[in-house]
Motif scaffolding. Structure first.
Motif, mmCIF file in Angstrom:
data_model
loop_
_atom_site.group_PDB
_atom_site.id
_atom_site.type_symbol
_atom_site.label_atom_id
_atom_site.label_comp_id
_atom_site.label_asym_id
_atom_site.label_seq_id
_atom_site.Cartn_x
_atom_site.Cartn_y
_atom_site.Cartn_z
ATOM 1 N N CYS A 129 0.832 -1.213 0.000
ATOM 2 C CA CYS A 129 0.000 0.000 0.000
ATOM 3 C C CYS A 129 0.863 1.258 0.000
ATOM 4 O O CYS A 129 0.608 2.194 -0.764
ATOM 5 C CB CYS A 129 -0.926 0.012 1.208
ATOM 6 S SG CYS A 129 -2.241 -1.192 1.098
ATOM 7 N N SER B 186 2.548 1.656 -3.309
ATOM 8 C CA SER B 186 1.556 2.094 -4.290
ATOM 9 C C SER B 186 1.375 3.610 -4.227
ATOM 10 O O SER B 186 1.351 4.291 -5.260
ATOM 11 C CB SER B 186 0.228 1.385 -4.024
ATOM 12 O OG SER B 186 -0.786 1.898 -4.830
ATOM 13 N N ILE C 294 1.587 -3.147 -8.468
ATOM 14 C CA ILE C 294 2.741 -3.393 -7.595
ATOM 15 C C ILE C 294 2.948 -4.902 -7.462
ATOM 16 O O ILE C 294 4.069 -5.397 -7.575
ATOM 17 C CB ILE C 294 2.545 -2.748 -6.206
ATOM 18 C CG1 ILE C 294 2.269 -1.243 -6.336
ATOM 19 C CG2 ILE C 294 3.739 -3.023 -5.310
ATOM 20 C CD1 ILE C 294 3.371 -0.438 -6.951
ATOM 21 N N ARG D 211 -2.276 -0.851 -6.571
ATOM 22 C CA ARG D 211 -1.670 -1.942 -5.810
ATOM 23 C C ARG D 211 -1.564 -3.227 -6.634
ATOM 24 O O ARG D 211 -0.593 -3.965 -6.520
ATOM 25 C CB ARG D 211 -2.470 -2.183 -4.533
ATOM 26 C CG ARG D 211 -1.675 -2.903 -3.482
ATOM 27 C CD ARG D 211 -2.363 -2.928 -2.162
ATOM 28 N NE ARG D 211 -3.667 -3.536 -2.294
ATOM 29 C CZ ARG D 211 -4.695 -3.283 -1.477
ATOM 30 N NH1 ARG D 211 -4.549 -2.465 -0.486
ATOM 31 N NH2 ARG D 211 -5.855 -3.868 -1.666
#
Length: 100
Positions: free
Chosen positions: A47, A50, A60, A57
């Protein structure tokens, strides 16, 4: 939310990613991907990573998985389908033909 994905870098991978981030003419997308891998390796959450790099996310996760599977080469764009480029990207005379 905890994840089972853990990014650990070898000293050489760390050095290569840091060089990529600092390189002036590196493609922007590859720089962002290198930054996110460095953040994850430093212990940042998905998070937080991100938010810092400005990607969703799910992206990622995608790039972390590709890095774990393929290494630094996995951070590059893969070929896409579609019509081939009309001019090669490194041709300088294209702008001269257009009168620019």
């Amino acid at each position: 939310m905890k994840t089972s994905i853990v990014v650990k870098l070898t000293p050489q991978q760390d050095r290569e990613l840091r060089l990529l981030v600092r390189r002036q003419k590196a493609p922007y997308r590859e720089v962002v991907r290198a930054q996110l891998i460095l953040l994850l390796a430093k212990g940042e959450s998905f998070c937080a990573t991100s938010r810092k790099v400005g990607l969703a996310r799910r992206l990622i996760y995608k790039w972390a998985n590709r890095f774990l599977e393929e290494g630094i080469a996995g951070l590059k764009d893969r070929p896409r389908s579609g019509r081939p480029a009309r001019f090669s990207p490194d041709r300088d005379d294209v702008s001269n033909e257009a009168g620019l």
